[in-house]
Design a protein around this motif. Structure first.
Motif, PDB file in Angstrom:
ATOM      1  N   GLY A 186      13.279   6.834  -3.108  1.00  0.00           N
ATOM      2  CA  GLY A 186      13.024   5.861  -2.065  1.00  0.00           C
ATOM      3  C   GLY A 186      11.592   5.383  -2.003  1.00  0.00           C
ATOM      4  N   LEU A 187      10.657   6.187  -2.500  1.00  0.00           N
ATOM      5  CA  LEU A 187       9.242   5.828  -2.453  1.00  0.00           C
ATOM      6  C   LEU A 187       8.854   4.848  -3.551  1.00  0.00           C
ATOM      7  N   TYR A 188       9.763   4.541  -4.452  1.00  0.00           N
ATOM      8  CA  TYR A 188       9.421   3.693  -5.589  1.00  0.00           C
ATOM      9  C   TYR A 188       9.685   2.205  -5.346  1.00  0.00           C
ATOM     10  N   ILE A 189      10.175   1.843  -4.171  1.00  0.00           N
ATOM     11  CA  ILE A 189      10.464   0.435  -3.919  1.00  0.00           C
ATOM     12  C   ILE A 189       9.182  -0.395  -3.888  1.00  0.00           C
ATOM     13  N   THR A 190       8.100   0.135  -3.321  1.00  0.00           N
ATOM     14  CA  THR A 190       6.864  -0.644  -3.293  1.00  0.00           C
ATOM     15  C   THR A 190       6.291  -0.810  -4.697  1.00  0.00           C
ATOM     16  N   GLY A 191       6.485   0.200  -5.542  1.00  0.00           N
ATOM     17  CA  GLY A 191       6.056   0.072  -6.925  1.00  0.00           C
ATOM     18  C   GLY A 191       6.857  -0.982  -7.668  1.00  0.00           C
ATOM     19  N   THR A 192       8.168  -1.007  -7.435  1.00  0.00           N
ATOM     20  CA  THR A 192       9.016  -2.014  -8.059  1.00  0.00           C
ATOM     21  C   THR A 192       8.595  -3.419  -7.636  1.00  0.00           C
ATOM     22  N   LEU A 193       8.362  -3.605  -6.336  1.00  0.00           N
ATOM     23  CA  LEU A 193       7.937  -4.907  -5.844  1.00  0.00           C
ATOM     24  C   LEU A 193       6.583  -5.303  -6.408  1.00  0.00           C
ATOM     25  N   SER A 194       5.670  -4.335  -6.473  1.00  0.00           N
ATOM     26  CA  SER A 194       4.319  -4.619  -6.954  1.00  0.00           C
ATOM     27  C   SER A 194       4.311  -4.936  -8.442  1.00  0.00           C
TER      28      SER A 194
ATOM     29  N   ARG B 182       0.838  -1.199   0.000  1.00  0.00           N
ATOM     30  CA  ARG B 182       0.000   0.000   0.000  1.00  0.00           C
ATOM     31  C   ARG B 182       0.871   1.247   0.000  1.00  0.00           C
ATOM     32  N   ARG B 183       0.296   2.328  -0.491  1.00  0.00           N
ATOM     33  CA  ARG B 183       0.999   3.602  -0.453  1.00  0.00           C
ATOM     34  C   ARG B 183       1.027   4.107   0.992  1.00  0.00           C
ATOM     35  N   PRO B 184       2.139   4.726   1.391  1.00  0.00           N
ATOM     36  CA  PRO B 184       2.266   5.157   2.792  1.00  0.00           C
ATOM     37  C   PRO B 184       1.422   6.381   3.105  1.00  0.00           C
ATOM     38  N   ALA B 185       1.064   6.524   4.359  1.00  0.00           N
ATOM     39  CA  ALA B 185       0.336   7.719   4.802  1.00  0.00           C
ATOM     40  C   ALA B 185       1.228   8.948   4.639  1.00  0.00           C
TER      41      ALA B 185
END
Length: 300
Positions: free
Chosen positions: A166-174, A151-154
């Protein structure tokens, strides 16, 4: 499938790189292994399209780059006009007309401590030939999404209004998980379980001739989406931003995503546990795609 970067190393394909004020062969634009932003995720960047050799929404992107850096606690050593001129020089040096342009700024190697005290701020701009699907004759087919486990962070847990590396790691994983399951991209929810965006694009719903998109409270506010909204208003469509639920998504007549990398692409399905949702490539999405394509040449 969403267009990915070129399949060979970019160092072999990119035009000369503007690096701290100097044009260099791309292979010479290198960083120290102790670069602070490499270790701590503090780089900021943009993605800009060039059409017919001219930047599309260039100043808007460079202004956002400045704001992104400020949100991370540093100031770019170049003005917006300087950066725009540098990007144009990269396009000229590489003989590029229709291209993708990547400006990036980062803290240097003077320190790797979290404090980052005394780190020099570096800036570079690269460009390469990265066609969108429409240029490849593959822009009308719809994207197949899968719901991400991430999920995107608060907004009080991360600088979510900044285009920060640094915020793109969850996008890379997803995105990697989506590819493994045979999908084109992943849909990401926010911290409350509402619809946020895909890994790199904003999502827009069409229902009863009205556009609805999530408020960018925990993800980047897309400049491309703002442009699409202006086009929609010009076509007599109403536009609204607010909380979007998965039920809202299910009830939509059409769904599309928008962003620099893809321009505007329809979404035709979403898979999530126990549910498979589908949408047609509809009239409004098609009209907006055509209007967008025309606007890139008229306003670039």
């Amino acid at each position: 499938m969403l267009t990915e970067a070129v399949k060979v190393p970019l160092v072999d394909t990119a035009s000369p790189v503007w690096f701290d004020g100097t044009l260099l062969p791309s292979g010479e634009a290198t960083l120290h292994v102790l670069t602070h932003s490499l270790h701590n995720g503090g780089a900021v960047f943009e993605g800009i399209r060039a059409y017919d050799g001219r930047l599309f929404l260039g100043k808007e992107h460079f202004r956002r780059l400045q704001r992104s850096a400020e949100l991370l606690g540093y100031t770019l050593p170049w003005l917006v006009d300087d950066l725009q001129a540098a990007a144009e020089a990269v396009l000229w040096a590489g003989g590029l007309k229709d291209a993708y342009v990547r400006p990036i700024a980062w803290r240097g190697s003077e320190s790797v401590t979290v404090l980052a005290q005394g780190c020099r701020i570096h800036t570079a701009i690269a460009a390469w030939d990265w066609p969108v699907e429409s240029a490849l004759g593959d822009g009308t087919g719809g994207l197949r999404l899968v719901l991400s486990d991430w999920r995107r962070p608060a907004p009080d847990t991360a600088p979510t209004a900044s285009k920060c590396s640094g915020l793109y790691i969850t996008g890379t994983l997803s995105r990697a998980a989506a590819a493994r399951s045979g999908h084109d991209d992943a849909l990401m929810l926010d911290m409350a379980g509402h619809v946020a965006e895909t890994t790199v694009t904003n999502i827009v719903l069409v229902r009863d001739g009205r556009l609805l998109s999530p408020l960018p409270t925990c993800f980047l506010d897309s400049l491309t989406k703002r442009h699409v909204f202006d086009l929609a208003r010009g076509l007599g469509l109403s536009v609204h931003e607010g909380t979007v639920s998965l039920d809202d998504l299910d009830a939509a007549d059409e769904v599309f995503v928008t962003g620099t990398s893809v321009e505007l692409r329809p979404v035709v399905s979403l898979d999530r546990p126990g549910k498979h949702s589908t949408w047609p490539v509809g009239r409004i999405t098609t009209a907006l795609r055509e209007a967008f394509r025309a606007s890139t040449r008229a306003h670039a």
